[in-house]
Design an enzyme around this catalytic site. Structure first.
Site, mmCIF file in Angstrom:
data_model
loop_
_atom_site.group_PDB
_atom_site.id
_atom_site.type_symbol
_atom_site.label_atom_id
_atom_site.label_comp_id
_atom_site.label_asym_id
_atom_site.label_seq_id
_atom_site.Cartn_x
_atom_site.Cartn_y
_atom_site.Cartn_z
ATOM 1 N N ARG A 177 54.081 82.196 40.906
ATOM 2 C CA ARG A 177 52.927 81.764 40.026
ATOM 3 C C ARG A 177 51.519 82.736 39.958
ATOM 4 N NH1 ARG A 177 52.990 76.028 40.455
ATOM 5 N NH2 ARG A 177 54.142 75.364 41.946
ATOM 6 N N ASP B 68 55.542 69.586 28.546
ATOM 7 C CA ASP B 68 57.028 69.846 28.023
ATOM 8 C C ASP B 68 57.248 68.282 27.266
ATOM 9 O OD1 ASP B 68 59.746 69.977 28.071
ATOM 10 O OD2 ASP B 68 59.841 70.612 30.193
ATOM 11 N N PHE C 74 62.556 77.712 29.731
ATOM 12 C CA PHE C 74 61.810 77.626 30.841
ATOM 13 C C PHE C 74 60.850 78.770 31.325
ATOM 14 C CE2 PHE C 74 61.653 78.002 35.384
ATOM 15 C CZ PHE C 74 61.234 76.537 35.821
ATOM 16 N N GLU D 8 46.045 71.417 32.052
ATOM 17 C CA GLU D 8 47.609 71.460 32.205
ATOM 18 C C GLU D 8 47.969 72.709 31.894
ATOM 19 O OE1 GLU D 8 49.698 70.548 33.572
ATOM 20 O OE2 GLU D 8 50.532 68.327 33.251
ATOM 21 N N ASP D 9 49.157 73.333 32.652
ATOM 22 C CA ASP D 9 49.630 74.479 32.810
ATOM 23 C C ASP D 9 50.476 74.348 31.340
ATOM 24 O OD1 ASP D 9 51.322 72.723 33.768
ATOM 25 O OD2 ASP D 9 52.201 74.021 35.140
HETATM 26 P P1 5GP Z 1 56.023 67.160 31.369
HETATM 27 O O1 5GP Z 1 55.960 66.027 32.240
HETATM 28 O O2 5GP Z 1 55.361 67.477 30.426
HETATM 29 O O3 5GP Z 1 57.766 67.082 30.893
HETATM 30 O O4 5GP Z 1 56.069 68.208 32.344
HETATM 31 C C1 5GP Z 1 55.187 68.743 32.735
HETATM 32 C C2 5GP Z 1 55.392 69.430 34.265
HETATM 33 O O5 5GP Z 1 56.517 70.127 34.417
HETATM 34 C C3 5GP Z 1 54.436 70.821 34.054
HETATM 35 O O6 5GP Z 1 53.041 70.759 34.516
HETATM 36 C C4 5GP Z 1 55.215 71.907 34.930
HETATM 37 O O7 5GP Z 1 54.839 71.547 36.094
HETATM 38 C C5 5GP Z 1 56.560 71.316 34.906
HETATM 39 N N1 5GP Z 1 57.323 72.421 33.700
HETATM 40 C C6 5GP Z 1 57.610 71.887 32.398
HETATM 41 N N2 5GP Z 1 58.183 72.824 31.754
HETATM 42 C C7 5GP Z 1 58.196 73.817 32.702
HETATM 43 C C8 5GP Z 1 58.580 75.263 32.601
HETATM 44 O O8 5GP Z 1 58.880 75.740 31.455
HETATM 45 N N3 5GP Z 1 58.438 76.259 33.790
HETATM 46 C C9 5GP Z 1 57.868 75.688 34.684
HETATM 47 N N4 5GP Z 1 57.403 76.577 35.695
HETATM 48 N N5 5GP Z 1 57.335 74.708 34.735
HETATM 49 C C10 5GP Z 1 57.730 73.496 33.779
#
Ligand code: 5GP
Length: 181
Positions: A171, A109, A158, A105-106
């Site tokens: 990206r 959050d 963010f 995963e990147d």
């Molecule tokens: P989660 O499901 O853990 O809340 O969010 C995961 C996805 O939300 C990540 O894979 C990413 O695509 C997006 N995301 C969450 N935080 C950020 C952020 O700070 N920047 C960006 N560009 N994408 C985010």
């Protein structure tokens, strides 16, 4: 030359991790993973689109030879809400039974995306599933998803760059920065 609107946007971004810091960290994680998985039949499960850049670097620094599969996950609405749906797409004939998986995963959050990916992968009878994320957001008063490895922990900001987008762009920045509030 990039359009001036891109330059103006990037001018507002505060740097967080340099390209060098990122590469050093990814290399050291790749070495650790190569040792950890050793001669196991590993499959990297790359979560598109954000983890594409991280996964490619990780793969290139690895000294083992995993298979690579992709799935894509997109969330709708406000993904801070628990129970929010994450759509997961994978090729229909993807067979992960009996495989050792490493989900790449990147950023984690709320953890909602990984939670739903985990539930889906569980139905596919892999031998084991481990998780790695380049970034791990520390959220106030909230537990997110416990990953096995992460590159850097960050506060609730963010962030963009190194695979992470702002409105689908930026990206390909080799560094990571954040958008000030
Ligand atoms: P989660 O499901 O853990 O809340 O969010 C995961 C996805 O939300 C990540 O894979 C990413 O695509 C997006 N995301 C969450 N935080 C950020 C952020 O700070 N920047 C960006 N560009 N994408 C985010």
């Amino acid at each position: 030359m990039p359009p001036s609107t891109d330059l103006e946007f990037l001018d507002r971004i505060e740097p967080l991790f340099s390209a060098k810091q990122i590469q050093d960290r990814v290399k050291s994680m790749a070495e650790e993973l190569s040792e950890y998985f050793g001669d196991k039949e590993l499959v990297l499960v790359v979560v598109l689109r954000g983890s594409l850049v991280f996964a490619v670097d990780l793969l290139r620094y690895m000294t083992i030879y995993p298979e690579v599969e992709f799935l894509s996950a997109s969330s709708y609405g406000n993904n801070l809400l628990p129970g929010n749906t994450v759509e997961i797409y994978m090729r229909p004939d993807l067979d992960l039974e009996g495989k050792e998986l490493l989900v790449v995963e990147d950023i984690v959050d709320t953890g909602q995306t990984l939670r739903q990916i985990a539930a889906r992968l569980d139905t596919m009878n892999p031998t084991s599933v481990r998780y790695i994320s380049m970034l791990y957001k520390r959220l106030p008063n909230q537990a997110n998803w416990p990953v096995d490895w992460f590159g850097f922990e960050i506060p609730d900001l963010f962030v963009i760059g190194y695979g992470l987008d702002y409105r689908q762009k930026y990206r390909n920045l080799p560094w990571i920065g954040y958008l000030p509030q």
